[in-house]
Write a protein that holds these residues in place. Structure first.
Motif, PDB file in Angstrom:
ATOM      1  N   ARG A 379      42.452  13.550  17.183  1.00 48.84           N
ATOM      2  CA  ARG A 379      40.997  13.591  17.393  1.00 48.84           C
ATOM      3  C   ARG A 379      40.278  12.793  16.312  1.00 48.84           C
ATOM      4  O   ARG A 379      39.356  12.019  16.617  1.00 48.84           O
ATOM      5  CB  ARG A 379      40.520  15.040  17.387  1.00 48.84           C
ATOM      6  N   ARG A 382      40.740   9.078  16.850  1.00 50.36           N
ATOM      7  CA  ARG A 382      39.957   8.620  17.993  1.00 50.36           C
ATOM      8  C   ARG A 382      38.490   8.474  17.616  1.00 50.36           C
ATOM      9  O   ARG A 382      37.828   7.491  17.982  1.00 50.36           O
ATOM     10  CB  ARG A 382      40.120   9.602  19.152  1.00 50.36           C
ATOM     11  N   MET A 383      37.966   9.447  16.872  1.00 54.52           N
ATOM     12  CA  MET A 383      36.564   9.396  16.460  1.00 54.52           C
ATOM     13  C   MET A 383      36.317   8.256  15.474  1.00 54.52           C
ATOM     14  O   MET A 383      35.286   7.586  15.535  1.00 54.52           O
ATOM     15  CB  MET A 383      36.157  10.726  15.825  1.00 54.52           C
ATOM     16  N   ALA A 385      38.075   5.433  15.337  1.00 47.78           N
ATOM     17  CA  ALA A 385      38.146   4.197  16.124  1.00 47.78           C
ATOM     18  C   ALA A 385      36.865   3.974  16.908  1.00 47.78           C
ATOM     19  O   ALA A 385      36.346   2.857  16.984  1.00 47.78           O
ATOM     20  CB  ALA A 385      39.344   4.240  17.068  1.00 47.78           C
ATOM     21  N   ALA A 386      36.329   5.060  17.470  1.00 50.26           N
ATOM     22  CA  ALA A 386      35.088   4.941  18.236  1.00 50.26           C
ATOM     23  C   ALA A 386      33.935   4.535  17.319  1.00 50.26           C
ATOM     24  O   ALA A 386      33.089   3.711  17.679  1.00 50.26           O
ATOM     25  CB  ALA A 386      34.771   6.257  18.935  1.00 50.26           C
ATOM     26  N   GLY A 387      33.911   5.092  16.089  1.00 51.29           N
ATOM     27  CA  GLY A 387      32.869   4.744  15.141  1.00 51.29           C
ATOM     28  C   GLY A 387      32.957   3.304  14.692  1.00 51.29           C
ATOM     29  O   GLY A 387      31.951   2.594  14.612  1.00 51.29           O
ATOM     30  N   GLY A 389      34.325   0.901  16.408  1.00 53.11           N
ATOM     31  CA  GLY A 389      33.965   0.069  17.561  1.00 53.11           C
ATOM     32  C   GLY A 389      32.467  -0.060  17.710  1.00 53.11           C
ATOM     33  O   GLY A 389      31.945  -1.137  17.995  1.00 53.11           O
ATOM     34  N   SER A 390      31.735   1.019  17.464  1.00 50.88           N
ATOM     35  CA  SER A 390      30.266   0.988  17.562  1.00 50.88           C
ATOM     36  C   SER A 390      29.676   0.090  16.487  1.00 50.88           C
ATOM     37  O   SER A 390      28.746  -0.674  16.732  1.00 50.88           O
ATOM     38  CB  SER A 390      29.710   2.410  17.422  1.00 50.88           C
ATOM     39  N   LYS A 393      30.256  -3.565  17.387  1.00 51.21           N
ATOM     40  CA  LYS A 393      29.353  -3.963  18.465  1.00 51.21           C
ATOM     41  C   LYS A 393      27.943  -4.207  17.921  1.00 51.21           C
ATOM     42  O   LYS A 393      27.263  -5.177  18.301  1.00 51.21           O
ATOM     43  CB  LYS A 393      29.333  -2.881  19.534  1.00 51.21           C
TER      44      LYS A 393
END
Length: 400
Positions: A379, A382-383, A385-387, A389-390, A393
């Motif tokens: 978890r 994943r969080m 990686a998502a951060g 990625g944001s 971007k």
């Protein structure tokens, strides 16, 4: 950090093993070492549960847990408790029970083993209530969402966990307690009485601690509101003073000193009853360890020393988890520990009639906690990686 937290445990281990070698030789040394490992393996989930409660307390009560609490755990549960059980079940005086434990170890072991159905029913129902109240609570973070979400809906019914526990107790009393392996005969009434006692103990101690905890939180909320109102008044006065200073041509500036109350941990009555709740939990966890220790030795002093060393490590591990904020970093650990508690509760009730090796009991808890830890790691990755990625971007968008 590690040495500071586990320093006393390391010291007690060296002293305890040395004492065992002097008093009982190499055999006693080996027995004490084995019992220490047994206690740690059986009670790792206990450390996680304790940490979830202990982090609510202030530093003073955390120290009480490590000092007074360990004395209760070692001498109370590992040495005095089995003697009291023998005295009650065999209708002996405490002095006669101690004499029996020292001079007739085989009979003492037989009497403690015969009392196992009552011990297992009390501890099993108490631990089951901890698990049920956790699994029926609606929480933001779920480990096994497919299971926990519908159970949380059932938990909206008042006293649902109590009803489930009573049903489980009734089933246990009419099945596994009808022809028990420990002591023989029908132990249905004994199991029912002990199970109800475990349930009542949980409701009283847990209810009182929750009451004082909620009351303390209400007082802190009232203080916060009062501080906010006072701060708003101060801001208004500072704004008015600054405006007057500007009108008068003098450059003045003022800074507001925030004095909002911060919750450093529970204290007073709330912490005291939470401490009692912790000790009852520890007692329930120690039941299987005390009974399982008779497979290694029937000497109460070897037993108390070995299990006491293991209990010391569990206490230190509890404090380590609190100070490192491990439960905040690995959010599913509490879930895994509570599932392990549920499994231990069922195992205790099953052992009223059937023998279950302590290795199996320990492995069930370790596997569940390890699985919850790994899920937490996944978890977090994943969080992260998502951060990232944001952020990437956002940078690309800004560049364009």
């Amino acid at each position: 950090m590690l040495l500071k937290t586990f320093g006393w445990s390391f010291a007690i281990t060296v002293i305890g093993l040395a004492l065992a070698g002097v008093l009982w030789g190499w055999k006693g040394l080996a027995i004490v070492g084995i019992l220490s490992i047994l206690e740690i393996s059986l009670s790792f989930d206990n450390a996680v549960i304790n940490a979830g409660i202990l982090r609510k307390m202030n530093a003073f009560w955390q120290k009480i847990f490590l000092t007074v609490g360990i004395l209760i755990a070692v001498f109370g549960m590992r040495l005095v408790f089995p003697v009291i059980i023998v005295a009650i079940t065999a209708k002996l005086s405490p002095v006669e029970a101690v004499d029996l434990a020292i001079n007739d170890k085989d009979k003492y072991e037989h009497l403690v083993t015969a009392a196992h159905p009552a011990i297992a029913a009390f501890g099993g129902i108490f631990l089951l209530m901890i698990f049920l109240d956790f699994i029926f609570e609606d929480r933001d973070i779920r480990w096994l969402g497919w299971l926990e979400k519908p159970l949380a809906k059932l938990g909206r019914l008042d006293t649902f966990s109590v009803v489930v526990a009573l049903v489980v107790l009734l089933i246990s009393a009419t099945t596994v307690a009808t022809d028990v392996a420990h002591g023989g005969g029908d132990k249905s009434s004994t199991v029912l009485l002990a199970g109800v006692a475990g349930l009542v103990t949980y409701l009283i101690v847990g209810g009182i601690s929750s009451y004082f905890e909620d009351k303390l939180e209400e007082e802190e909320e009232d203080e916060d509101e009062a501080d906010e109102a006072k701060g708003a008044d101060e801001d208004g006065e500072e704004t008015k003073s600054a405006a007057n200073a500007q009108l008068n041509g003098s450059g003045g500036s003022g800074g507001r000193g925030s004095s909002g109350a911060s919750v450093a941990g529970l204290a007073g009555k709330a912490a005291f009853f939470l401490f009692l709740y912790l000790e009852v939990i520890d007692a329930s966890f120690s039941f299987d360890g005390v009974i399982g220790a008779f497979a290694v030795t029937n000497d109460i002093f070897e037993m108390a020393l070995g299990l006491g060393i293991g209990a010391m490590y569990i206490r230190s591990l509890t404090v380590y988890l609190v100070r490192r904020g491990t439960l905040d970093d690995y959010v599913y650990l509490e879930h895994g520990a509570h599932y392990a508690i549920g499994a231990l509760a069922v195992i205790l009730l099953v052992t009223i009639k059937y023998e279950i090796n302590e290795v199996i009991t320990g492995l069930v808890g370790v596997v569940l906690i390890a699985a919850s830890y790994w899920s937490s790691v996944v978890r977090n990755r994943r969080m992260t990686a998502a951060g990232e990625g944001s952020e990437t971007k956002t940078e690309v968008t800004s560049g364009v």
